[in-house]
Enzyme design. Structure first.
Site, PDB file in Angstrom:
ATOM      1  N   PRO A   6       0.827  -1.214   0.000  1.00 15.63           N
ATOM      2  CA  PRO A   6       0.000   0.000   0.000  1.00 15.63           C
ATOM      3  C   PRO A   6       0.861   1.265   0.000  1.00 15.63           C
ATOM      4  O   PRO A   6       1.837   1.366   0.746  1.00 15.63           O
ATOM      5  CB  PRO A   6      -0.790  -0.114   1.312  1.00 15.63           C
ATOM      6  CG  PRO A   6      -0.709  -1.541   1.709  1.00 15.63           C
ATOM      7  CD  PRO A   6       0.574  -2.066   1.156  1.00 15.63           C
ATOM      8  N   GLU A   7       0.510   2.195  -0.862  1.00 20.76           N
ATOM      9  CA  GLU A   7       1.201   3.485  -0.925  1.00 20.76           C
ATOM     10  C   GLU A   7       0.162   4.581  -0.668  1.00 20.76           C
ATOM     11  O   GLU A   7      -0.961   4.300  -0.275  1.00 20.76           O
ATOM     12  CB  GLU A   7       1.884   3.653  -2.288  1.00 20.76           C
ATOM     13  CG  GLU A   7       2.906   2.550  -2.576  1.00 20.76           C
ATOM     14  CD  GLU A   7       3.600   2.722  -3.930  1.00 20.76           C
ATOM     15  OE1 GLU A   7       3.710   3.864  -4.411  1.00 20.76           O
ATOM     16  OE2 GLU A   7       4.013   1.706  -4.507  1.00 20.76           O
ATOM     17  N   ARG A 116       1.168 -11.293   6.040  1.00 23.67           N
ATOM     18  CA  ARG A 116       2.600 -11.466   6.298  1.00 23.67           C
ATOM     19  C   ARG A 116       3.036 -10.939   7.668  1.00 23.67           C
ATOM     20  O   ARG A 116       4.204 -11.032   8.024  1.00 23.67           O
ATOM     21  CB  ARG A 116       3.410 -10.756   5.197  1.00 23.67           C
ATOM     22  CG  ARG A 116       3.225 -11.357   3.810  1.00 23.67           C
ATOM     23  CD  ARG A 116       4.035 -12.630   3.604  1.00 23.67           C
ATOM     24  NE  ARG A 116       5.460 -12.416   3.789  1.00 23.67           N
ATOM     25  CZ  ARG A 116       6.307 -12.027   2.839  1.00 23.67           C
ATOM     26  NH1 ARG A 116       5.864 -11.793   1.617  1.00 23.67           N
ATOM     27  NH2 ARG A 116       7.591 -11.874   3.105  1.00 23.67           N
ATOM     28  N   ARG A 155      21.662  15.919  -4.916  1.00 26.43           N
ATOM     29  CA  ARG A 155      21.399  14.507  -4.619  1.00 26.43           C
ATOM     30  C   ARG A 155      21.916  13.639  -5.752  1.00 26.43           C
ATOM     31  O   ARG A 155      21.517  13.814  -6.904  1.00 26.43           O
ATOM     32  CB  ARG A 155      19.892  14.268  -4.419  1.00 26.43           C
ATOM     33  CG  ARG A 155      19.298  15.014  -3.233  1.00 26.43           C
ATOM     34  CD  ARG A 155      19.926  14.644  -1.920  1.00 26.43           C
ATOM     35  NE  ARG A 155      19.754  13.242  -1.546  1.00 26.43           N
ATOM     36  CZ  ARG A 155      18.852  12.821  -0.677  1.00 26.43           C
ATOM     37  NH1 ARG A 155      18.043  13.660  -0.081  1.00 26.43           N
ATOM     38  NH2 ARG A 155      18.756  11.541  -0.397  1.00 26.43           N
TER      39      ARG A 155
END
Ligand SMILES: [Zn+2]
Length: 296
Positions: A6-7, A116, A155
């Protein structure tokens, strides 16, 4: 399993659809079938401090659900890899793999289903102790192309890794990082600082468009995610590249979608629409280092 968790759109959907069932309800008890799901405080304290509280609100920060309570405490749930929160009414049986039940008055139950067992519940006084280090909310008013540009400056990590880093930006994981990079036509291994301002604007727009669209489709049920009423979301039917293995073709140009590994994450992209060499125009001064070859 990795990358099908899930995001932001899935957690946002759960928040939106759980909210009307739970706000104002009182916690009448908690049943734990798997005590390891409670990370903070002790299980005993979790029971005693949560029971009797009323739920006054539910918000989302990144992939975390934050339930506010009549005490100043908050219940924070992270679904991690395979968690779902399902609403049960009356005497409905807990679904298979239910690890915890939060019982509410008016015969409502929240079933924390988690095959899980990676999901986590915490009862804390200050939400910032858990979510304080998260990066900006990609759909928040404060997330602008300028902010994204500032965060990308200097970055060197691959843009795919940055987008799925929760301290860089909150709520995006493997699926929506791949979708946003495809929509923005940016190769996943490009170093963050190599993106031009035009690319950063495209990426900003793509992130918001991809997330809003997935929320509109109630999240992606690629693996274990379900909406609180037990039905699947449909956002995965809109995926252009994510999880498109097995000879799937790019929906834009027809080139076979490729899968590479970026920092241990399976990454899907179109080698034609997302060329590895950055365009020359509008590039900010960068290190001049060549981008790395994809690890196959
Ligand atoms: Zn393509």
């Amino acid at each position: 399993m990795k990358g099908k968790v899930p995001e932001l759109p899935e957690v946002e959907t759960i928040k939106n659809e759980l909210l009307p069932h739970i706000v104002g309800r009182q916690v009448t008890g908690v049943t734990l079938f798997w005590e390891g799901i409670v990370h903070q405080p002790s299980v005993k304290e979790f029971y005693s401090r949560l029971t009797g509280q009323r739920l006054t609100g539910l918000t989302r920060r990144g992939k975390y659900l934050i339930f506010s309570l009549t005490s100043s405490e908050v219940l924070i749930i992270h679904l991690r890899m395979t968690g779902s929160l399902l609403i049960g009414q009356g005497s409905s049986e807990p679904p298979k793999y239910t690890r915890a039940i939060i019982h509410l008055d008016k015969d409502i139950n929240i079933f924390f289903r988690d095959p899980r067992k990676f999901g986590v519940m915490r009862l804390v006084e200050n939400a910032d102790s858990i979510v304080g280090k998260l990066g900006p909310e990609p759909l928040g008013a404060g997330f602008t192309p300028q902010i994204l540009a500032q965060r990308l400056a200097n970055r060197t990590a691959p843009i795919k890794a940055l987008l799925s880093d929760q301290t860089f930006i909150a709520g995006i994981g493997n699926m929506y990082a791949d979708e946003a990079l495809f929509a923005a036509r940016i190769h996943p291994v490009r170093p963050g600082r190599s993106l031009s301002s035009a690319e950063i604007e495209r990426l900003h727009r793509a992130i918001q468009r991809v997330l809003w669209s997935a929320i509109g489709n109630k999240g992606a049920s690629v693996e274990n995610y379900f909406r609180p009423d037990g039905t699947p979301g449909t956002a995965h039917f809109q995926f252009q590249v994510a999880h498109r293995l097995g000879g799937k073709l790019c929906p834009v140009c027809g080139t076979p979608i490729e899968r590479i590994t970026v920092r241990n994450r399976g990454t899907y992209f179109c080698p034609h629409c997302q060329p590895q060499n950055q365009p020359i125009k509008n590039s900010p001064p960068s290190s001049g280092q060549p981008t790395q070859a994809p690890t196959l």
